[in-house]
Scaffold this motif. Structure first.
Motif, PDB file in Angstrom:
ATOM      1  N   ARG A 196       0.799  -1.225   0.000  1.00 42.60           N
ATOM      2  CA  ARG A 196       0.000   0.000   0.000  1.00 42.60           C
ATOM      3  C   ARG A 196       0.832   1.277   0.000  1.00 42.60           C
ATOM      4  O   ARG A 196       0.289   2.379   0.105  1.00 42.60           O
ATOM      5  N   GLY A 197       2.143   1.120  -0.099  1.00 43.04           N
ATOM      6  CA  GLY A 197       3.005   2.284  -0.284  1.00 43.04           C
ATOM      7  C   GLY A 197       3.241   3.123   0.949  1.00 43.04           C
ATOM      8  O   GLY A 197       3.689   4.259   0.847  1.00 43.04           O
ATOM      9  N   GLU A 198       2.990   2.561   2.119  1.00 42.86           N
ATOM     10  CA  GLU A 198       3.137   3.355   3.342  1.00 42.86           C
ATOM     11  C   GLU A 198       4.583   3.801   3.559  1.00 42.86           C
ATOM     12  O   GLU A 198       4.834   4.928   3.991  1.00 42.86           O
ATOM     13  N   TYR A 199       5.520   2.922   3.263  1.00 42.65           N
ATOM     14  CA  TYR A 199       6.923   3.290   3.443  1.00 42.65           C
ATOM     15  C   TYR A 199       7.366   4.267   2.364  1.00 42.65           C
ATOM     16  O   TYR A 199       8.082   5.232   2.642  1.00 42.65           O
TER      17      TYR A 199
ATOM     18  N   LYS B  82      -3.869   2.885  -2.868  1.00 40.24           N
ATOM     19  CA  LYS B  82      -3.814   3.509  -1.547  1.00 40.24           C
ATOM     20  C   LYS B  82      -2.651   4.480  -1.446  1.00 40.24           C
ATOM     21  O   LYS B  82      -2.814   5.638  -1.053  1.00 40.24           O
ATOM     22  N   GLY B  83      -1.441   4.019  -1.792  1.00 40.40           N
ATOM     23  CA  GLY B  83      -0.279   4.890  -1.727  1.00 40.40           C
ATOM     24  C   GLY B  83      -0.379   6.048  -2.693  1.00 40.40           C
ATOM     25  O   GLY B  83      -0.018   7.191  -2.356  1.00 40.40           O
TER      26      GLY B  83
ATOM     27  N   VAL C 133      -1.272  11.896  -3.700  1.00 38.69           N
ATOM     28  CA  VAL C 133      -2.053  12.938  -4.356  1.00 38.69           C
ATOM     29  C   VAL C 133      -2.663  13.873  -3.319  1.00 38.69           C
ATOM     30  O   VAL C 133      -2.595  15.109  -3.449  1.00 38.69           O
ATOM     31  N   GLU C 134      -3.252  13.305  -2.291  1.00 36.81           N
ATOM     32  CA  GLU C 134      -3.920  14.123  -1.266  1.00 36.81           C
ATOM     33  C   GLU C 134      -2.932  15.024  -0.519  1.00 36.81           C
ATOM     34  O   GLU C 134      -3.293  16.117  -0.086  1.00 36.81           O
ATOM     35  N   GLU C 135      -1.687  14.556  -0.382  1.00 43.68           N
ATOM     36  CA  GLU C 135      -0.685  15.344   0.333  1.00 43.68           C
ATOM     37  C   GLU C 135       0.158  16.211  -0.594  1.00 43.68           C
ATOM     38  O   GLU C 135       1.043  16.936  -0.127  1.00 43.68           O
ATOM     39  N   GLY C 136      -0.114  16.132  -1.895  1.00 46.13           N
ATOM     40  CA  GLY C 136       0.620  16.947  -2.848  1.00 46.13           C
ATOM     41  C   GLY C 136       2.090  16.582  -2.965  1.00 46.13           C
ATOM     42  O   GLY C 136       2.930  17.450  -3.237  1.00 46.13           O
ATOM     43  N   LEU C 137       2.397  15.316  -2.787  1.00 43.26           N
ATOM     44  CA  LEU C 137       3.791  14.859  -2.848  1.00 43.26           C
ATOM     45  C   LEU C 137       4.167  14.557  -4.299  1.00 43.26           C
ATOM     46  O   LEU C 137       3.704  13.583  -4.884  1.00 43.26           O
ATOM     47  N   GLU C 138       5.008  15.390  -4.847  1.00 46.73           N
ATOM     48  CA  GLU C 138       5.400  15.223  -6.247  1.00 46.73           C
ATOM     49  C   GLU C 138       6.674  14.400  -6.409  1.00 46.73           C
ATOM     50  O   GLU C 138       7.113  14.152  -7.532  1.00 46.73           O
TER      51      GLU C 138
END
Length: 221
Positions: free
Chosen positions: A52-55, A80-81, A86-91
């Motif tokens: 789920r890409g948590e790390y 999920k990840g 996307v929600e946190e705007g992490l590019e």
């Protein structure tokens, strides 16, 4: 999560932070991840079997100066990840949806700076040894993709897999190996950046010690 797999598959198919079969970029970013996907020259860190890409997302939050790519074949997990990013705007986050067995087809020699293998399936049966993500077969792939002095990390709850990995490393040219069978009672936990996956939290609640190691493969040329 309240969404069907088909809806999740449709969602990630439209996302710029997911590269998968059918995309124009899929299979065409080898040696070009920095220039053609991230648009910078920052270091690249992979999470192999990211689930789920948590790390992947957790590291990206802490290190905006690096690029992070989570790799898995399960589209509903990658959703999920991808959604968190996307929600946190992490590019500085991307996900590559592909089989781990083909991962070296997507990265050029020396293109990757660091690799994380977090809580992989231990594949306990003898017939599945070659499918273990720390087997010699995969170690060769990782070494090809890593730059000189690139680092590989393993976190696992599984003692037999941990022991197996150390045995494999005895037959390989490596340096700077550090390891512990109880990460959170050691002085090595700083290397893991305080990021916990859902499974890791569950294991710790059950009193299961987390094993950790890191090393640098030695490249011949």
């Amino acid at each position: 999560m309240g969404r069907s797999k088909l809806e999740k598959f449709a969602t990630i198919a439209e996302r710029d932070n997911v590269v998968q079969d059918g995309d124009e970029k899929y299979g065409n970013l080898k040696g070009k991840w920095r220039s053609e996907h991230f648009g910078n020259n920052n270091p690249i860190v992979l999470e192999i079997g990211c689930g789920r890409g948590e790390y992947t997302v957790g590291m990206a939050r802490l290190h905006p100066e690096k690029n992070f790519i989570g790799i898995d074949i399960k589209g509903n997990r990658i959703w999920k990840g991808s959604t968190m990013a996307v929600e946190e705007g992490l590019e500085n986050v991307a996900f590559l949806r592909t089989f781990i067995e083909t991962v070296s087809d997507h990265f050029a020699e020396g293109e990757v700076d660091e690799i994380w293998i977090t809580f992989p399936d231990p594949r306990p049966k003898d017939r599945d040894i070659k499918r273990r993500l720390t087997s010699p077969r995969f170690q060769e792939m990782y070494q090809y993709m890593l730059k000189r002095d690139g680092i590989i990390h393993l976190k696992t709850d599984n003692q037999p897999l941990f022991d197996y990995t150390l045995e494999v490393l005895q037959d390989r040219k490596i340096k700077h190996l550090v390891s512990t069978t109880d990460l959170y009672s050691s002085d090595l936990q700083e290397h893991t950046m305080g990021i916990y996956t859902t499974y890791e939290k569950r294991y710790l609640a059950e009193g299961i010690a987390i094993k950790y190691l890191q090393f640098k493969p030695v490249r011949e040329s």
